[in-house]
Design a protein around this motif. Sequence first.
Motif, PDB file in Angstrom:
ATOM      1  N   THR A  79      27.812   1.507  14.674  1.00  0.00           N
ATOM      2  CA  THR A  79      27.353   0.688  13.545  1.00  0.00           C
ATOM      3  C   THR A  79      27.702  -0.786  13.680  1.00  0.00           C
ATOM      4  O   THR A  79      26.996  -1.640  13.151  1.00  0.00           O
ATOM      5  N   SER A  83      28.786   8.225   5.077  1.00  0.00           N
ATOM      6  CA  SER A  83      28.728   6.987   4.293  1.00  0.00           C
ATOM      7  C   SER A  83      28.840   5.768   5.205  1.00  0.00           C
ATOM      8  O   SER A  83      28.158   4.760   4.999  1.00  0.00           O
ATOM      9  N   ARG A 103      29.837  -5.550  -2.339  1.00  0.00           N
ATOM     10  CA  ARG A 103      29.918  -4.151  -2.749  1.00  0.00           C
ATOM     11  C   ARG A 103      28.686  -3.759  -3.570  1.00  0.00           C
ATOM     12  O   ARG A 103      28.221  -2.611  -3.507  1.00  0.00           O
ATOM     13  N   THR A 163      25.436   5.249   6.798  1.00  0.00           N
ATOM     14  CA  THR A 163      24.422   4.668   5.906  1.00  0.00           C
ATOM     15  C   THR A 163      24.706   3.199   5.619  1.00  0.00           C
ATOM     16  O   THR A 163      23.771   2.408   5.458  1.00  0.00           O
ATOM     17  N   ARG A 164      25.987   2.813   5.581  1.00  0.00           N
ATOM     18  CA  ARG A 164      26.291   1.384   5.409  1.00  0.00           C
ATOM     19  C   ARG A 164      25.855   0.600   6.642  1.00  0.00           C
ATOM     20  O   ARG A 164      25.395  -0.539   6.530  1.00  0.00           O
ATOM     21  N   ARG A 215      39.195   2.669   1.846  1.00  0.00           N
ATOM     22  CA  ARG A 215      38.347   3.651   2.515  1.00  0.00           C
ATOM     23  C   ARG A 215      39.090   4.309   3.671  1.00  0.00           C
ATOM     24  O   ARG A 215      38.988   5.525   3.880  1.00  0.00           O
ATOM     25  N   ASP A 265      29.717   4.299  -2.373  1.00  0.00           N
ATOM     26  CA  ASP A 265      30.522   5.308  -1.706  1.00  0.00           C
ATOM     27  C   ASP A 265      30.225   6.658  -2.358  1.00  0.00           C
ATOM     28  O   ASP A 265      30.233   6.777  -3.588  1.00  0.00           O
ATOM     29  N   ALA A 280      22.230   0.065   6.335  1.00  0.00           N
ATOM     30  CA  ALA A 280      21.937  -0.951   5.325  1.00  0.00           C
ATOM     31  C   ALA A 280      22.090  -2.354   5.908  1.00  0.00           C
ATOM     32  O   ALA A 280      21.274  -3.249   5.638  1.00  0.00           O
ATOM     33  N   GLN A 281      23.126  -2.561   6.705  1.00  0.00           N
ATOM     34  CA  GLN A 281      23.313  -3.874   7.319  1.00  0.00           C
ATOM     35  C   GLN A 281      22.200  -4.198   8.303  1.00  0.00           C
ATOM     36  O   GLN A 281      21.763  -5.334   8.406  1.00  0.00           O
ATOM     37  N   GLU A 292      25.875  -3.132  -0.986  1.00  0.00           N
ATOM     38  CA  GLU A 292      26.067  -1.982  -0.106  1.00  0.00           C
ATOM     39  C   GLU A 292      25.725  -0.681  -0.830  1.00  0.00           C
ATOM     40  O   GLU A 292      25.771  -0.608  -2.061  1.00  0.00           O
ATOM     41  N   PRO A 293      25.402   0.368  -0.079  1.00  0.00           N
ATOM     42  CA  PRO A 293      25.237   1.686  -0.714  1.00  0.00           C
ATOM     43  C   PRO A 293      26.542   2.117  -1.370  1.00  0.00           C
ATOM     44  O   PRO A 293      27.628   1.786  -0.908  1.00  0.00           O
TER      45      PRO A 293
END
Length: 258
Positions: free
Chosen positions: A228, A151, A127, A154-155, A190, A133, A158-159, A130-131
Amino acid sequence: MQGQDGERDRHGARSGGDRSPGAPDGMPAGASAGTAAGSPHGAPAGTAAEVPPGPPPGTPDAEPRRGRPRSAAAERAILDAVIALLEAGEPLAGLSIERIARTAGVGKATIYRRWSDKEELFVDVVRDMEPDDPPVSGTEGLADLRVMLESLRTRGLAQRSSALLHNIFAQMKSHPKLWNEYHGTVIAPRRLAMVEAVRRAVAAGELRDDLDVELIDDLFVGPMLVRTVHRPDAPLPDDLADRIITALLQGLAPAARV
């Protein structure tokens, strides 16, 4: 669970909170994994720390000195230590609380005051990487859905951009206890937030009310998850969340010919 404003609800790993009050952990504010074992503020080991003078004896209403800043520094050092060990090639399964504590320059008790086991700690490490929330209104329907879809996008980015984060997720899925902890404390909340946003959209007349809200939620989240997770080579353009919402609202049937 992580709140919608990006702060920790359980451990406070981002906000610097402590899981349980108590004595300071013996680490200065601002310390990191590289300085945790040394003296305060990067002074050479063995150098006495300069202690600011306290209020004169008998001063009324003197503010007591608190240990929270040092606790926040210790927590940061622990998270950084896990990340450093993973970057050095250590597998998740091979990390022990003893090794993490030694790398962070803290005692094992300092770790166990914040996390009951390795799985709980590793989830907070993920967490932390990760970006955050994003905040949502909690009162809007489609507007909040769009924020949460963005969101998720963007996660996914990031991965893709972090080999370490991608590797951690791959390892997590082969460790059921760790994956269940992540699912229960991160993914499930989430999803619940998304479903509640769908309910608000239905109540506001933004979405039809004759479909199961869980199905509607799946229809919104599904395309983003495919892009994603299942199609790592698929593009994730900035307007993807808007395009998904628009397509669902307009439907897939061709326009009627006049």
